[in-house]
Motif scaffolding. Structure first.
Motif, PDB file in Angstrom:
ATOM      1  N   GLN A  94       0.905  -1.416  -0.091  1.00  0.00           N
ATOM      2  CA  GLN A  94       0.236  -0.139  -0.205  1.00  0.00           C
ATOM      3  C   GLN A  94       0.463   1.234   0.127  1.00  0.00           C
ATOM      4  O   GLN A  94       0.361   2.425  -0.357  1.00  0.00           O
ATOM      5  CB  GLN A  94      -0.980  -0.155   0.950  1.00  0.00           C
ATOM      6  N   ILE A  95       2.280   1.061   0.400  1.00  0.00           N
ATOM      7  CA  ILE A  95       2.649   2.505   0.584  1.00  0.00           C
ATOM      8  C   ILE A  95       4.003   2.287  -0.428  1.00  0.00           C
ATOM      9  O   ILE A  95       4.687   3.215  -0.470  1.00  0.00           O
ATOM     10  CB  ILE A  95       3.427   2.500   2.505  1.00  0.00           C
ATOM     11  N   SER A  96       4.335   0.907  -1.729  1.00  0.00           N
ATOM     12  CA  SER A  96       5.070   1.282  -2.228  1.00  0.00           C
ATOM     13  C   SER A  96       5.446   2.199  -3.069  1.00  0.00           C
ATOM     14  O   SER A  96       4.022   2.211  -3.482  1.00  0.00           O
ATOM     15  CB  SER A  96       5.203   0.070  -2.834  1.00  0.00           C
ATOM     16  N   GLY A  97       6.371   3.521  -3.231  1.00  0.00           N
ATOM     17  CA  GLY A  97       6.346   4.159  -3.891  1.00  0.00           C
ATOM     18  C   GLY A  97       6.031   5.187  -3.655  1.00  0.00           C
ATOM     19  O   GLY A  97       6.358   6.515  -4.500  1.00  0.00           O
ATOM     20  N   GLN A  98       5.805   5.219  -2.593  1.00  0.00           N
ATOM     21  CA  GLN A  98       5.587   6.802  -1.896  1.00  0.00           C
ATOM     22  C   GLN A  98       6.805   7.421  -1.427  1.00  0.00           C
ATOM     23  O   GLN A  98       7.882   6.507  -0.935  1.00  0.00           O
ATOM     24  CB  GLN A  98       4.565   6.697  -0.709  1.00  0.00           C
ATOM     25  N   ALA A  99       7.067   8.263  -1.236  1.00  0.00           N
ATOM     26  CA  ALA A  99       8.548   8.723  -0.415  1.00  0.00           C
ATOM     27  C   ALA A  99       8.695   8.422   1.214  1.00  0.00           C
ATOM     28  O   ALA A  99       7.282   8.538   1.903  1.00  0.00           O
ATOM     29  CB  ALA A  99       8.091  10.462  -0.236  1.00  0.00           C
ATOM     30  N   GLY A 100       9.561   8.477   1.728  1.00  0.00           N
ATOM     31  CA  GLY A 100       9.960   7.170   3.047  1.00  0.00           C
ATOM     32  C   GLY A 100       9.060   6.289   3.489  1.00  0.00           C
ATOM     33  O   GLY A 100       9.000   5.926   4.018  1.00  0.00           O
ATOM     34  N   ALA A 101       8.620   5.398   2.276  1.00  0.00           N
ATOM     35  CA  ALA A 101       8.871   3.991   2.469  1.00  0.00           C
ATOM     36  C   ALA A 101       9.522   3.168   2.745  1.00  0.00           C
ATOM     37  O   ALA A 101       9.441   1.867   3.585  1.00  0.00           O
ATOM     38  CB  ALA A 101       7.862   3.126   0.729  1.00  0.00           C
ATOM     39  N   VAL A 102      11.130   3.407   2.846  1.00  0.00           N
ATOM     40  CA  VAL A 102      12.282   2.473   3.237  1.00  0.00           C
ATOM     41  C   VAL A 102      12.209   2.701   4.626  1.00  0.00           C
ATOM     42  O   VAL A 102      12.792   2.212   5.547  1.00  0.00           O
ATOM     43  CB  VAL A 102      13.640   2.965   2.682  1.00  0.00           C
ATOM     44  N   GLY A 103      11.793   4.144   4.901  1.00  0.00           N
ATOM     45  CA  GLY A 103      11.927   4.435   6.324  1.00  0.00           C
ATOM     46  C   GLY A 103      11.321   4.009   6.793  1.00  0.00           C
ATOM     47  O   GLY A 103      11.525   3.688   8.257  1.00  0.00           O
ATOM     48  N   ALA A 104      10.041   3.273   6.447  1.00  0.00           N
ATOM     49  CA  ALA A 104       8.808   2.549   7.118  1.00  0.00           C
ATOM     50  C   ALA A 104       9.130   1.312   7.586  1.00  0.00           C
ATOM     51  O   ALA A 104       9.328   0.637   8.359  1.00  0.00           O
ATOM     52  CB  ALA A 104       7.698   2.363   6.449  1.00  0.00           C
TER      53      ALA A 104
END
Length: 235
Positions: A94-104
């Motif tokens: 659901q958050i893949s491709g959003q800024a900060g996803a790796v931070g999650a």
């Protein structure tokens, strides 16, 4: 006249079973095969219990019941493990491709032995592409978030900075983005777990302290927590 203090009642948190049901519903909405994999795990566990009961119980009814119950519990455990893994995959999708996803991922799912901040060490303010850094027994891990064509220069710059202060420490590079061959977000933790251990715990601490001189974290919003993401309602 004494005033009666009114305490705002905090909403009651859902019970464990209700939470599991909500996770199952969310997972099934984004992964239609999850329920069938869970059913398969349950059936295989029960089948194994029945088979062991026939082979090992020797006609003892009590032992047969115990073996079957053990198989049922094993099947339920397998189903819960499958649900957890598929739910994590669905949440990150659901958050893949959003800024900060790796931070999650860095905040909630870093493999054991790795430590890193959910804040990137380098970020492009215009495109929101970012570089994240983690330290562990495998050395230093640099994770690029965004298309490889845009993050290559940032990644090379960060690698040079690390090499300058830690010339003998291995550096692993991971690319999370839309490019073919990039690592899907939900597989990032698994990929980092495969890095060969090269450092001792004392060396990891020394590397972390040395990297303190490169403390160039930027004040941008933190990563999205996938466990707090609310699935979109079906229209």
């Amino acid at each position: 006249m004494a005033r009666k203090s009114k305490r705002a009642k905090s909403p009651k948190e859902p019970g464990r079973l209700k939470q599991m049901w909500q996770v199952f519903q969310m997972t099934r909405r984004y992964d239609s095969m999850a329920q069938w994999w869970m059913l398969l795990g349950l059936v295989l566990g029960v089948a194994a219990g029945v088979l062991l009961a026939v082979l090992l119980a020797g006609g003892n009814v009590f032992m047969m019941i115990m073996w079957i119950l053990s198989g049922l519990l094993a099947g339920l455990l397998a189903a819960m493990i499958i649900l957890g893994r598929r739910a994590e995959k669905a949440a990150y999708s659901q958050i893949s491709g959003q800024a900060g996803a790796v931070g999650a991922v860095f905040k909630s799912s870093l493999p054991r032995g790795w430590a890193g901040s959910e804040m990137p060490v380098n970020v492009n303010g215009r495109t929101q592409d970012a570089i994240y850094r983690a330290v562990g027994r495998g050395g230093v891990a640099l994770v690029a978030e965004g298309p490889a064509s845009r993050t290559k220069r940032m990644l090379d710059d960060e690698r040079r900075k690390v090499k300058r202060v830690l010339p003998n420490v291995p550096i692993s590079v991971f690319q999370v983005g839309p490019d073919e061959g990039s690592i899907p977000l939900y597989k990032l933790a698994k990929s980092m777990r495969k890095v060969k251990r090269e450092l001792t715990k004392a060396e990891v601490l020394a590397v972390t302290n040395r990297l303190g001189s490169l403390n160039n974290q930027l004040p941008i919003p933190k990563g999205v927590d996938p466990y707090k993401v609310r699935p979109q309602r079906a229209r």
